[in-house]
Write a protein that holds these residues in place. Structure first.
Motif, short mmCIF file in Angstrom:
data_model
loop_
_atom_site.label_atom_id
_atom_site.label_comp_id
_atom_site.label_asym_id
_atom_site.label_seq_id
_atom_site.Cartn_x
_atom_site.Cartn_y
_atom_site.Cartn_z
N SER A 1 0.84 -1.21 0.00
CA SER A 1 0.00 0.00 0.00
C SER A 1 0.86 1.25 0.00
O SER A 1 2.06 1.20 0.29
CB SER A 1 -0.93 0.02 1.23
N GLY A 2 0.23 2.38 -0.31
CA GLY A 2 0.87 3.68 -0.19
C GLY A 2 2.20 3.83 -0.92
O GLY A 2 2.36 3.40 -2.07
N LEU A 3 3.14 4.46 -0.25
CA LEU A 3 4.46 4.73 -0.82
C LEU A 3 5.14 3.45 -1.26
O LEU A 3 5.76 3.40 -2.33
CB LEU A 3 5.32 5.46 0.21
N GLY A 4 5.07 2.39 -0.45
CA GLY A 4 5.73 1.14 -0.79
C GLY A 4 5.20 0.53 -2.07
O GLY A 4 5.97 0.05 -2.91
N LEU A 5 3.88 0.54 -2.24
CA LEU A 5 3.27 -0.01 -3.45
C LEU A 5 3.65 0.82 -4.66
O LEU A 5 3.98 0.28 -5.72
CB LEU A 5 1.75 -0.06 -3.28
N SER A 6 3.61 2.12 -4.51
CA SER A 6 3.97 3.00 -5.62
C SER A 6 5.43 2.79 -6.04
O SER A 6 5.75 2.73 -7.22
CB SER A 6 3.74 4.46 -5.23
N GLY B 1 8.02 13.78 0.77
CA GLY B 1 6.92 14.73 0.74
C GLY B 1 5.74 14.19 1.52
O GLY B 1 5.69 13.01 1.89
N CYS B 2 4.78 15.04 1.79
CA CYS B 2 3.62 14.65 2.58
C CYS B 2 2.59 13.97 1.68
O CYS B 2 1.92 14.63 0.88
CB CYS B 2 2.99 15.85 3.27
N ILE B 3 2.48 12.67 1.80
CA ILE B 3 1.49 11.91 1.03
C ILE B 3 0.19 11.93 1.84
O ILE B 3 -0.13 11.01 2.58
CB ILE B 3 1.97 10.47 0.79
N ALA B 4 -0.54 12.99 1.71
CA ALA B 4 -1.66 13.28 2.60
C ALA B 4 -2.81 12.29 2.47
O ALA B 4 -3.67 12.22 3.36
CB ALA B 4 -2.17 14.70 2.35
N LYS C 1 -10.23 14.05 5.03
CA LYS C 1 -10.76 14.83 3.91
C LYS C 1 -10.09 16.19 3.79
O LYS C 1 -9.79 16.66 2.69
CB LYS C 1 -12.28 15.02 4.06
N GLY C 2 -9.85 16.82 4.94
CA GLY C 2 -9.32 18.18 4.92
C GLY C 2 -7.82 18.28 4.81
O GLY C 2 -7.29 19.26 4.26
N PHE C 3 -7.09 17.28 5.31
CA PHE C 3 -5.64 17.37 5.35
C PHE C 3 -5.00 17.47 3.96
O PHE C 3 -4.10 18.30 3.75
CB PHE C 3 -5.07 16.17 6.11
N PRO C 4 -5.42 16.67 2.97
CA PRO C 4 -4.84 16.82 1.63
C PRO C 4 -5.02 18.22 1.06
O PRO C 4 -4.11 18.78 0.43
CB PRO C 4 -5.59 15.78 0.80
N GLU D 1 0.85 9.96 -4.16
CA GLU D 1 1.52 8.68 -3.95
C GLU D 1 2.40 8.31 -5.13
O GLU D 1 3.50 7.77 -4.95
CB GLU D 1 0.48 7.57 -3.71
N GLN D 2 1.94 8.61 -6.34
CA GLN D 2 2.73 8.28 -7.52
C GLN D 2 4.05 9.05 -7.53
O GLN D 2 5.12 8.46 -7.76
CB GLN D 2 1.94 8.61 -8.79
N GLU D 3 3.99 10.35 -7.27
CA GLU D 3 5.22 11.14 -7.29
C GLU D 3 6.15 10.74 -6.14
O GLU D 3 7.37 10.67 -6.32
CB GLU D 3 4.91 12.64 -7.19
N ALA D 4 5.58 10.45 -4.99
CA ALA D 4 6.40 10.00 -3.86
C ALA D 4 7.09 8.68 -4.20
O ALA D 4 8.27 8.47 -3.86
CB ALA D 4 5.55 9.85 -2.61
N GLY D 5 6.37 7.79 -4.87
CA GLY D 5 6.97 6.53 -5.29
C GLY D 5 8.09 6.74 -6.28
O GLY D 5 9.12 6.04 -6.24
#
Length: 432
Positions: free
Chosen positions: A102-107, A313-316, A330-333, A346-350
Motif C-alpha cells: 500500500s501507499g508509498l511502498g506499493l507505488s 513529501g507529505c502523502i496526505a 478529507k481536509g488534510f490533503p 503517492e505516484q510522485e512519492a513513489g
C-alpha cells in the motif's frame, strides 16, 4: 476455536504419518502455480514457527498440533516463499521493499518493476493483499515475488530472511528499502508487539533495525548495494512539520529503553514518559534517521554499501493516516496542497523513492534526500504556475537536506544504535 477432533495430539505413528501425507498432498496440488513462476504463497507451518507462535494452521482435514492451551485471538499464518527465484530474477538487481502492499511502498514497487534491470521482492504482512494490489496496479508477475514479513515479530523477520536467502540462493541482495510504518495517533493506550515493544517503535524502527542487521553481511557482497530507510520531517525538529506541529519528537536519553533491567519491554515511550501515539511515530522516525547515520559511520567505508534516508513529501492521502478521523482525512490533503505546499501524490512519492533506490545521483552515502525546498517554511504561492512551492511538496529537484541537532547528535545516535542492538538481541558482523 478448533473442535476437539482437530486438536488431538499426533501421538501415534499412524496419526503422524497421516499428517505428513495430507500435508504433502496439499503442497503437490499447488505445484502448477510454482511451475508457472507466479508470485504465490501456501498456508503451512514449520515446527520452529509453531513453537514461537503457539498455533499451527493447516488444512481442516488434518489434525492441528496445539503447543499451548493459551487462547489465540487470531490464528497465525506462515507462508512458504516463492521458489526458483534465480530463474525468475535472472541477472536483475534484487530489491527488497517492506510495506509494498500500500501507499508509498506499493507505488515504489510499481516503479521499480517498470525498470528492466530490477527484480522486486515485496516484504509484506498480508500476502493475499499484496497479490491483489499488484494485479490491480498491472505489475508484471515476472518482475516481482512476494514473501511474508511481519515487522511486529522478530521471528517473522528472521523467517523472512531465511525465505529470502532460499529464494535468491547465493546471489547478494542489491537493495534494501525499509519503508513500512504504522501511525497510531488515536490510540489512548499503547499496543505492544509480539516481542513486547510499543507497536510504533517495534514496526517502524526495531523491525527494520533487525532486518538491516540480518542482511548487511549479504549486501556487502554486492558491487553496488544500497540500504534506504524512509524518514520524515516529523522526526526533524528543524522543520515546520517537526518543530511547530505538536507533539515534537524527542527521544530523550532513551530512559524507557533502559528500564526493566534494560529490556525495554512493555514500556510506553522511548523517553520513559506516558504514551502519546503521534509522538511515538515521530520518535520512531528519529531512530530511523539515526540508524542511517550510524550505519554510514560504522559500515560504509568497510562494506561500500550506500546508506541513505529521504523525505518523499507529505502523502496526505496515504493509508498511513487511516487511524485519523474522517474530517482530517478529507481536509488534510487540501490543507497540504493549497496552504502549506507540502502535498505530494503517492505516484510522485513513489517516483522519488525509486530515484533514491536507483539514480546514480544518489550513490552518496549518509545523505538525507529531499525535493522542492527544505520544509523549514510554509510554501509560497507562485502566481505564474498557480501552485504553492518550496515546502517539500510536488515538483522540484532532489537535493541533500540537513537534519535536526537531535538526529545528528553522534553520541546519542551511537547510544540508540547500541541499545537497539540489545533490544533486538543481535551483534553486528566485523568487516575488514
Amino acid at each position: 476455536s478448533p473442535s476437539p477432533s482437530t486438536t488431538r495430539p499426533l501421538t501415534t505413528p499412524a496419526r503422524r504419518l497421516a499428517f505428513i501425507m495430507k500435508t504433502i498432498t496439499s503442497m503437490v496440488a499447488l505445484l502448477p502455480l510454482t511451475a508457472a513462476f507466479t508470485p504465490s504463497s501456501f498456508t503451512a507451518r514449520t515446527a520452529r514457527h509453531a513453537a514461537a507462535r503457539r498455533v499451527t494452521t493447516v488444512p481442516s482435514a488434518v489434525p492441528t498440533m496445539v503447543a499451548s492451551a493459551e487462547p489465540a485471538a487470531k490464528p497465525q499464518r506462515r507462508t512458504l516463499p516463492p521458489v526458483l527465484g534465480g530463474l525468475k530474477a535472472g541477472n536483475k538487481k534484487l530489491c527488497v521493499i517492506t510495506g509494498a502492499s500500500s501507499g508509498l511502498g506499493l507505488s515504489a514497487a510499481r516503479e521499480m518493476c517498470e525498470k528492466d534491470d530490477y527484480f522486486v521482492i515485496c516484504a509484506v504482512r498480508d500476502v493475499d493483499k499484496m497479490r491483489s494490489e499488484a494485479a490491480a496496479q498491472g505489475m508484471d508477475e515476472k518482475k516481482y515475488a512476494i514473501i511474508e514479513c511481519d515487522l511486529a515479530s522478530f521471528q517473522s523477520i528472521k523467517d523472512f530472511v531465511f525465505d529470502l536467502k532460499a529464494f535468491k540462493s547465493s546471489r547478494p541482495l542489491d537493495r534494501l528499502v525499509c519503508n513500512a510504518a504504522v501511525y497510531l495517533p488515536k490510540d489512548p493506550l499503547p499496543k505492544y508487539s509480539e516481542d513486547g515493544y510499543e507497536m510504533s517503535m517495534a514496526v517502524n524502527h526495531l523491525g527494520h533495525f533487525l532486518l538491516c542487521n540480518l542482511l548487511i553481511d549479504d549486501m556487502a557482497k554486492s558491487k553496488d548495494a544500497r540500504c534506504v530507510i524512509v524518514g520524515s520531517i516529523t522526526g526533524n525538529s528543524n522543520t515546520v512539520g517537526g518543530g511547530l506541529v505538536y507533539p515534537r519528537a524527542d527521544v530523550g536519553q532513551f530512559q524507557g529503553w533502559v528500564q526493566d533491567n534494560g529490556e525495554g519491554k512493555k514500556i510506553e515511550m522511548i523517553d520513559g514518559k506516558g504514551f502519546f501515539g503521534a509522538k511515538a511515530y515521530k520518535d520512531s522516525k528519529v531512530c530511523n534517521m539515526m540508524t542511517v547515520s550510524e550505519l554510514h559511520r560504522r559500515y560504509h567505508d568497510k562494506t561500500g554499501i550506500t546508506f541513505s534516508s529521504l523525505y518523499p513529501g507529505c502523502i496526505a492521502e496515504t493509508a498511513l493516516f487511516r487511524e485519523k478521523r474522517q474530517w482530517f482525512r478529507k481536509g488534510f490533503p487540501l490543507f497540504m496542497k493549497y496552504v502549506t505546499g507540502g502535498y505530494v501524490s503517492e505516484q510522485e512519492a513513489g517516483e522519488r523513492l525509486a530515484q533514491v533506490i536507483d539514480d546514480d545521483l544518489c550513490k552518496k552515502s549518509g545523505v538525507y534526500w529531499s525535493w522542492n525546498g527544505n520544509a523549514k517554511q510554509v510554501g509560497l504561492y507562485d502566481p505564474k504556475t498557480k501552485t504553492v512551492s518550496g515546502a517539500g511538496g510536488s515538483g522540484g529537484e532532489i537535493f541533500e537536506n540537513d537534519q535536526s541537532n537531535q538526529v545528528t547528535d553522534i553520541e546519542r545516535a551511537g547510544r540508540m544504535f547500541d541499545l537497539s542492538s540489545k533490544l533486538c538481541g543481535v551483534e553486528w558482523p566485523e568487516f575488514k
